[in-house]
Structures are given as C-alpha cells and as structure tokens.
Scaffold this active site. Sequence first.
Site, short mmCIF file in Angstrom:
data_model
loop_
_atom_site.label_atom_id
_atom_site.label_comp_id
_atom_site.label_asym_id
_atom_site.label_seq_id
_atom_site.Cartn_x
_atom_site.Cartn_y
_atom_site.Cartn_z
N TYR A 1 -17.28 29.91 60.37
CA TYR A 1 -17.69 29.36 59.06
C TYR A 1 -18.84 28.34 59.22
CZ TYR A 1 -17.09 26.53 54.77
OH TYR A 1 -17.28 25.82 53.61
N SER B 1 -13.78 16.09 64.23
CA SER B 1 -13.17 16.06 62.90
C SER B 1 -12.70 14.66 62.54
CB SER B 1 -11.97 17.01 62.90
OG SER B 1 -11.17 16.81 61.77
N THR C 1 -10.07 14.12 61.41
CA THR C 1 -8.64 14.11 61.72
C THR C 1 -8.33 13.07 62.81
OG1 THR C 1 -6.75 15.56 62.10
CG2 THR C 1 -8.64 15.94 63.50
N TYR D 1 -3.74 20.66 67.42
CA TYR D 1 -5.14 20.90 67.04
C TYR D 1 -5.92 19.58 66.99
CZ TYR D 1 -9.01 20.93 63.79
OH TYR D 1 -10.23 20.67 63.20
N LYS E 1 -9.23 17.81 69.41
CA LYS E 1 -10.50 17.20 68.98
C LYS E 1 -10.66 15.84 69.67
CE LYS E 1 -12.09 20.37 66.33
NZ LYS E 1 -13.19 21.20 66.84
C1 UD1 Z 1 -7.10 19.97 57.34
C2 UD1 Z 1 -6.67 19.40 58.65
C3 UD1 Z 1 -7.87 18.90 59.42
C4 UD1 Z 1 -8.86 20.02 59.59
C5 UD1 Z 1 -9.24 20.55 58.22
C6 UD1 Z 1 -10.17 21.73 58.32
C7 UD1 Z 1 -4.44 18.47 58.28
C8 UD1 Z 1 -3.62 17.25 58.21
N1 UD1 Z 1 -5.74 18.31 58.46
O1 UD1 Z 1 -7.64 18.91 56.55
O2 UD1 Z 1 -7.46 18.44 60.67
O3 UD1 Z 1 -9.98 19.55 60.28
O4 UD1 Z 1 -8.06 20.97 57.52
O5 UD1 Z 1 -9.54 22.87 58.73
O6 UD1 Z 1 -3.95 19.56 58.15
N2 UD1 Z 1 -4.02 21.11 49.32
C9 UD1 Z 1 -3.22 21.51 48.24
N3 UD1 Z 1 -2.88 22.83 48.14
C10 UD1 Z 1 -3.26 23.77 49.06
C11 UD1 Z 1 -4.09 23.34 50.15
C12 UD1 Z 1 -4.42 22.01 50.24
O7 UD1 Z 1 -2.85 20.70 47.40
O8 UD1 Z 1 -2.89 24.94 48.93
C13 UD1 Z 1 -4.40 19.70 49.41
C14 UD1 Z 1 -3.94 19.04 50.69
O9 UD1 Z 1 -2.64 18.51 50.54
C15 UD1 Z 1 -5.01 17.96 50.89
C16 UD1 Z 1 -6.28 18.60 50.31
O10 UD1 Z 1 -5.82 19.65 49.46
O11 UD1 Z 1 -4.69 16.83 50.15
C17 UD1 Z 1 -7.19 19.18 51.37
O12 UD1 Z 1 -6.41 20.03 52.20
P1 UD1 Z 1 -7.10 20.95 53.33
O13 UD1 Z 1 -8.20 21.73 52.74
O14 UD1 Z 1 -6.00 21.71 54.00
O15 UD1 Z 1 -7.76 19.91 54.33
P2 UD1 Z 1 -7.12 18.66 55.10
O16 UD1 Z 1 -5.64 18.73 55.10
O17 UD1 Z 1 -7.77 17.44 54.58
#
Ligand code: UD1
Length: 341
Positions: free
Chosen positions: A13, A127, A129, A152, A156
């Site tokens: 990506y 990241s 993270t 993961y 990093k």
């Molecule tokens: C996640 C990873 C991070 C990684 C990044 C990119 C964790 C804790 N962190 O970031 O290490 O670098 O992905 O791959 O997993 N959300 C919803 N519904 C969904 C999906 C997400 O509400 O179906 C919310 C999540 O709770 C969060 C936000 O959307 O608050 C962003 O989520 P996401 O896109 O998965 O990214 P991160 O969790 O920030």
Amino acid sequence: MSDKVLVTGGTGYIGSHTVVELQEAGYEVIVVDDLSNSGPEVLENIRKITGIKPAFSRFNLSDQAKTESFFNRHHDIRAIIHFAASKAVGESVEMPLHYYRNNLVSMLNILECQLKYGIPHMVFSSSCTVYGQPERLPVTEATPRKDAESPYGNTKRVNEDILRDAIQAYPQLRGIALRYFNPIGAHPTALIGELPLGVPQNLVPFITQTAAGLRDELKVFGNDYDTPDGSAIRDYINVVDLAKAHVVAIERLLQGKNKAGFEIFNLGTGQGSSVLEIVSAFEKVTGLQLNYRIVERRPGDIEKIWADTTLANQELGWKAEKGLEETLLSAWNWEKRIREL
Ligand code: UD1
C-alpha cells in the site's frame, strides 16, 4: 544519471505510492517484494501512472542467501526504503515468531548487505504505535516510547533500535525512521490503493467495503472515550502526502543534509479526527449513508493520538497537503474501481 533506490515492499500500500513519487521525482526504482500481501498487477498499474514499470525481484528478505545474492547483483543501489514487513496487529499476537522472524531478520539481512556492498542510506517505515497512549498531545519525536501492545508494534520498536545501534557502530551508515500516523486514501488515478486480504482491520477500508456492500455494517469500537464525541481519535494522513515525505527523506540522505546519522520524524497532519467524524466526512463527500453501529471498545486500542509535525515541517520542509474529504473520496474512488461499481 539518476540514483537507484531499492524499495522493499514496493508493491504494498504505502510502498507502491512511494515508488510512484520516486519515479516522478526522477529516481530509478527497483522493487523487492514477496507478494505475500499484494499482487504483480501493482507494477503494471504503477507503469500506467508514471510510464515506467519498475524493476522487480520477488523474494522474502528474511531469506539471507536470496538477499545476499540480490545485493551481489545490484551494486549500484544508493539508498533503500524498507517497507517490507508483516503488519496485522491481531495476527501478530497469534503468530509472534513469524512476525519477529519476518520483520527483524529482514532488517538484519539488509543492514549486513548495506555494510558489505557499501550502501549507506536507509529510510525505515516505522509507526506511531511506538508511542502507545502518550501523556501529552500532540506527540513529538522526543516523547519516550512505551512498551509495545503487540508483537507487530514491538518489531517496529526493535527495528528502530537495530537501525540506531548499527548506525552508531558503523558511521558509514545513515538512516531515517519515519513514524507514520494513520495512512489512508489512494492515488488520485485510483490505479493503486489499499487492498486488504480478507476482512479489513483498519477503519477506512472497512468503511469503503461497507459502502460497497461487501460488509453489512461498520462497528464503531467504543463511544465512551474521553473525547468530544466519545469515539477514539487518530491523525489520518493521505498516503500520497506520506509517500512524498519518503522522497524528501531520500534526498536529505543522498545530499548529506541530515543533521545526525540517525534521525526520526513523525509523519501526520497534526490534526486529530474521531471515528464518528471520519464516518460523517465520508458520508458528506460521497453522499452515501453508512450503516454503522456503536459496539464495545476494541482491546488494545488507545484513546487518542495526533502528531506534532513541527520537526518534519521545519527539517524536511514537508507538510501534509491534502484534506480529509479529498482523501476519503480517493479511498472511495479506489474501492469503486476495484469492485467495478
Ligand atoms: C492500527 C495499529 C497500528 C498500525 C495501524 C496501521 C493498533 C492498536 N494499532 O492503528 O499499530 O500501525 O493500524 O495498520 O491496532 N475502528 C472502528 N471500527 C473498525 C476499525 C477501526 O471503530 O472496524 C476504529 C479503531 O478503534 C480506531 C480507529 O478506528 O479508533 C482507527 O483504527 P485502525 O484503522 O485499525 O488504526 P489504529 O488502530 O489506529
């Protein structure tokens, strides 16, 4: 003659968008990817955008013999952008040894070859993270890192350390770690974008797949966070803006403009958006109504994070330019193209 840059994970990506920006800036690019999470058609789509199909070699960089043989055949590489890695947080909890082997051993193999073949420069894909839930926001590069929440995330952190320590010991090496916040969106041509295998774990691919009818509903993970609307906050950055920062980082190293052997930059917009704000911005820009439901918090999620981008703005002269709505529309245009909607 243009400088030759190796992009590992260059069909992925962020990698594919970076290959496009490097080629458009005049660099010669060679891609290494094992295609474990992408397909060879990405190379053809890069050609459609830039007019140049990048050179490509398919193997996994945790294979030392293959990595050694690759570098032995490509003495003229001047710099490396290292994206290739496994990146699913949940999967890393299930398969920690796979994550450590794949992500750490590849880093070691590449650095050893850099020393052996005299390739000084590496830009490493890290990241936000590594910050966990920071006490103070926005988060600067000087904020101490926290223990990782997943294998993961730990890869990093450890890879940053491996790069830092190698540069400390071997001053001919130079590196930049770029800490991405949440990359979203796709190329404006909709020819390249994010293609998750199976059910998306990340927010924006889940939204676009729900809008496209592949998923019944988006689950919003939690509305009881200490944020204005109760949903969690992240710093969502356009993937093309992010890709451009890599070109700047490569230029900085190749032109010797770096101020230390090892540097770290946050790459974000500096603006936080909540999950519900993303949903309503998506609905506004597409005119669609998204089926969503509030559910429990997702274990391991942090409440809020966004970047202090001062260092990248001042030192790299780079700034995220694209707005949230334009970015969400690009994600939707990409989803529509691949689903032939
Ligand atoms: C996640 C990873 C991070 C990684 C990044 C990119 C964790 C804790 N962190 O970031 O290490 O670098 O992905 O791959 O997993 N959300 C919803 N519904 C969904 C999906 C997400 O509400 O179906 C919310 C999540 O709770 C969060 C936000 O959307 O608050 C962003 O989520 P996401 O896109 O998965 O990214 P991160 O969790 O920030």
